[in-house]
Design a protein around this motif. Structure first.
Motif, mmCIF file in Angstrom:
data_model
loop_
_atom_site.group_PDB
_atom_site.id
_atom_site.type_symbol
_atom_site.label_atom_id
_atom_site.label_comp_id
_atom_site.label_asym_id
_atom_site.label_seq_id
_atom_site.Cartn_x
_atom_site.Cartn_y
_atom_site.Cartn_z
ATOM 1 N N LYS A 1 -9.016 -4.974 -8.766
ATOM 2 C CA LYS A 1 -8.829 -6.341 -8.283
ATOM 3 C C LYS A 1 -7.403 -6.856 -8.461
ATOM 4 C CE LYS A 1 -13.625 -7.880 -8.801
ATOM 5 N NZ LYS A 1 -14.545 -8.853 -9.447
ATOM 6 N N LYS A 2 -6.727 -6.395 -9.502
ATOM 7 C CA LYS A 2 -5.380 -6.917 -9.789
ATOM 8 C C LYS A 2 -4.297 -6.293 -8.907
ATOM 9 C CE LYS A 2 -4.537 -3.492 -13.425
ATOM 10 N NZ LYS A 2 -4.199 -3.275 -14.856
ATOM 11 N N VAL A 3 -4.651 -5.274 -8.139
ATOM 12 C CA VAL A 3 -3.650 -4.536 -7.359
ATOM 13 C C VAL A 3 -3.422 -5.231 -6.015
ATOM 14 C CG1 VAL A 3 -3.141 -2.360 -6.199
ATOM 15 C CG2 VAL A 3 -4.162 -2.349 -8.488
ATOM 16 N N ASP A 4 -2.156 -5.456 -5.686
ATOM 17 C CA ASP A 4 -1.758 -6.062 -4.420
ATOM 18 C C ASP A 4 -1.625 -4.957 -3.371
ATOM 19 O OD1 ASP A 4 -0.546 -7.287 -2.263
ATOM 20 O OD2 ASP A 4 1.008 -8.288 -3.444
ATOM 21 N N PRO A 5 -2.422 -4.985 -2.298
ATOM 22 C CA PRO A 5 -2.348 -3.920 -1.287
ATOM 23 C C PRO A 5 -0.985 -3.831 -0.610
ATOM 24 C CG PRO A 5 -3.757 -5.715 -0.537
ATOM 25 C CD PRO A 5 -3.488 -5.950 -1.980
ATOM 26 N N VAL A 6 -0.259 -4.942 -0.535
ATOM 27 C CA VAL A 6 1.078 -4.908 0.061
ATOM 28 C C VAL A 6 2.004 -4.034 -0.782
ATOM 29 C CG1 VAL A 6 3.091 -6.290 0.713
ATOM 30 C CG2 VAL A 6 0.782 -7.167 1.139
ATOM 31 N N VAL A 7 1.870 -4.134 -2.090
ATOM 32 C CA VAL A 7 2.665 -3.297 -2.988
ATOM 33 C C VAL A 7 2.248 -1.834 -2.854
ATOM 34 C CG1 VAL A 7 3.262 -2.838 -5.397
ATOM 35 C CG2 VAL A 7 3.048 -5.196 -4.593
ATOM 36 N N VAL A 8 0.944 -1.585 -2.693
ATOM 37 C CA VAL A 8 0.443 -0.221 -2.500
ATOM 38 C C VAL A 8 1.140 0.423 -1.308
ATOM 39 C CG1 VAL A 8 -1.561 1.148 -1.807
ATOM 40 C CG2 VAL A 8 -1.806 -0.608 -3.565
ATOM 41 N N ARG A 9 1.268 -0.328 -0.215
ATOM 42 C CA ARG A 9 1.850 0.219 1.011
ATOM 43 C C ARG A 9 3.361 0.421 0.889
ATOM 44 N NH1 ARG A 9 -1.502 -4.282 3.588
ATOM 45 N NH2 ARG A 9 -3.590 -3.442 3.240
ATOM 46 N N ARG A 10 3.956 -0.176 -0.120
ATOM 47 C CA ARG A 10 5.375 0.088 -0.394
ATOM 48 C C ARG A 10 5.552 1.527 -0.889
ATOM 49 N NH1 ARG A 10 9.109 2.100 -2.211
ATOM 50 N NH2 ARG A 10 10.942 1.306 -3.300
ATOM 51 N N TYR A 11 4.573 2.036 -1.628
ATOM 52 C CA TYR A 11 4.662 3.370 -2.205
ATOM 53 C C TYR A 11 3.930 4.419 -1.362
ATOM 54 C CZ TYR A 11 6.464 1.025 -6.329
ATOM 55 O OH TYR A 11 7.237 0.276 -7.174
ATOM 56 N N ILE A 12 2.989 3.969 -0.546
ATOM 57 C CA ILE A 12 2.219 4.886 0.304
ATOM 58 C C ILE A 12 2.384 4.411 1.738
ATOM 59 C CG2 ILE A 12 -0.023 5.961 0.713
ATOM 60 C CD1 ILE A 12 -0.833 5.118 -2.121
ATOM 61 N N GLY A 13 3.363 5.008 2.442
ATOM 62 C CA GLY A 13 3.723 4.567 3.784
ATOM 63 C C GLY A 13 2.800 5.132 4.850
ATOM 64 N N MET A 14 2.985 4.634 6.085
ATOM 65 C CA MET A 14 2.060 4.999 7.164
ATOM 66 C C MET A 14 2.812 5.170 8.477
ATOM 67 S SD MET A 14 -1.568 4.766 7.450
ATOM 68 C CE MET A 14 -2.575 5.335 8.796
ATOM 69 N N VAL A 15 2.462 6.239 9.201
ATOM 70 C CA VAL A 15 2.948 6.459 10.565
ATOM 71 C C VAL A 15 1.721 6.570 11.462
ATOM 72 C CG1 VAL A 15 4.210 7.982 12.116
ATOM 73 C CG2 VAL A 15 5.030 7.626 9.776
#
Length: 274
Positions: free
Chosen positions: A93-107
């Motif tokens: 719950k404490k994890v911000d998904p926006v921050v997650v996507r900073r470290y795990i990118g997407m194409v």
């Protein structure tokens, strides 16, 4: 062996040879009341390319997009299980998904450059993350890593939309890697490209593997054999009248294609899947 006969099968867990960057354990993934994926353990290894293969509707892209919480953008999405990234559950719950996507990118499948200059496309994420360093150097480095710099260095002010399809996809890869993610997720990145552009992107993937861990969804089994270090084969359970994806087998790519352990895998790679 029919799919119905395999309905209760849960794949033997794959034990990575090296470091595990992401340890994904899917119990169930729902879209509303629809059970999309079940019983799938999919580790992503450091500095390797993990290819997801399987028929349409088997949950490949759903699992991939779960690895950086991209599916959170769908209101009816619900994830049961865990995705451990360097030991931390990204679904806590404490994890911000926006921050997650900073470290795990997407194409994504279709090249999707923004309606702005080539330079601004690559700089977009850096500016969003308030990067304080040399922006021009960072953009150049990303374009070099995406094997695009020599083609665009004299027209950085031109629109990203002015590039060819293959160049646009490499521009999107440059945009994704400019922020120095740890993992790069690629959802059928070559499906809209011609064979020449596809080969360029595949060569790029192999080069990027030295710096990033890559998870790739592909419908092209030959592509999986060309670039994949590890392959995960998903199938569809139709035993209860629905279509629920699940992992059948995962292992080194050569083993999955040359010596598969499950009959469903054998049928699929032999082109006899129904």
């Amino acid at each position: 062996m029919t799919m119905a006969a395999e309905a209760n099968f849960v794949a033997d867990p794959f034990t990575p040879e090296g470091d595990t960057v992401i340890d994904c354990k899917v119990d169930k993934i729902f879209y509303g009341d629809f059970l999309a994926v079940r019983d799938s353990v999919v580790p992503i290894e450091k500095n390797k390319i993990t290819a997801f293969i399987g028929p349409s509707g088997c949950g490949k892209s759903t699992v991939l997009r779960s690895l950086n919480r991209m599916n959170d953008l769908i209101n009816v999405f619900r994830f049961e299980g865990s995705v451990m990234y360097h030991g931390q559950d990204i679904y806590a719950k404490k994890v911000d998904p926006v921050v997650v996507r900073r470290y795990i990118g997407m194409v994504f499948q279709q090249p999707n450059p923004f309606s702005m200059s080539i330079f601004d496309n690559v700089a977009f994420g850096l500016r969003l993350n308030k990067y304080k360093g040399d922006l021009e150097e960072k953009v150049q480095k990303a374009l070099e890593r995406a094997a695009l710099w020599n083609e665009v260095k004299d027209k950085l002010k031109n629109s990203g939309l002015s590039l060819s399809g293959g160049q646009q996809q490499r521009l999107c890869i440059a945009r994704a890697i400019a922020t120095e993610p740890d993992v790069l997720l690629m959802d059928e990145p070559c499906s809209a490209l011609d064979p020449i552009a596809t080969r360029q992107v595949e060569e790029l993937m192999l080069d990027l593997r030295s710096r990033f861990s890559v998870a790739l969804v592909t419908h092209n089994m030959q592509q999986a054999t060309r670039v994949g270090d590890t392959t995960a084969f998903f199938s569809v359970d139709i035993s209860k009248g629905g279509r629920t994806g699940y992992l059948v087998e995962m292992g080194p790519t050569a083993q999955v294609f040359d010596d598969p352990q499950q009959q469903l895998t054998k049928d699929y790679v032999a082109g006899e899947f129904s």
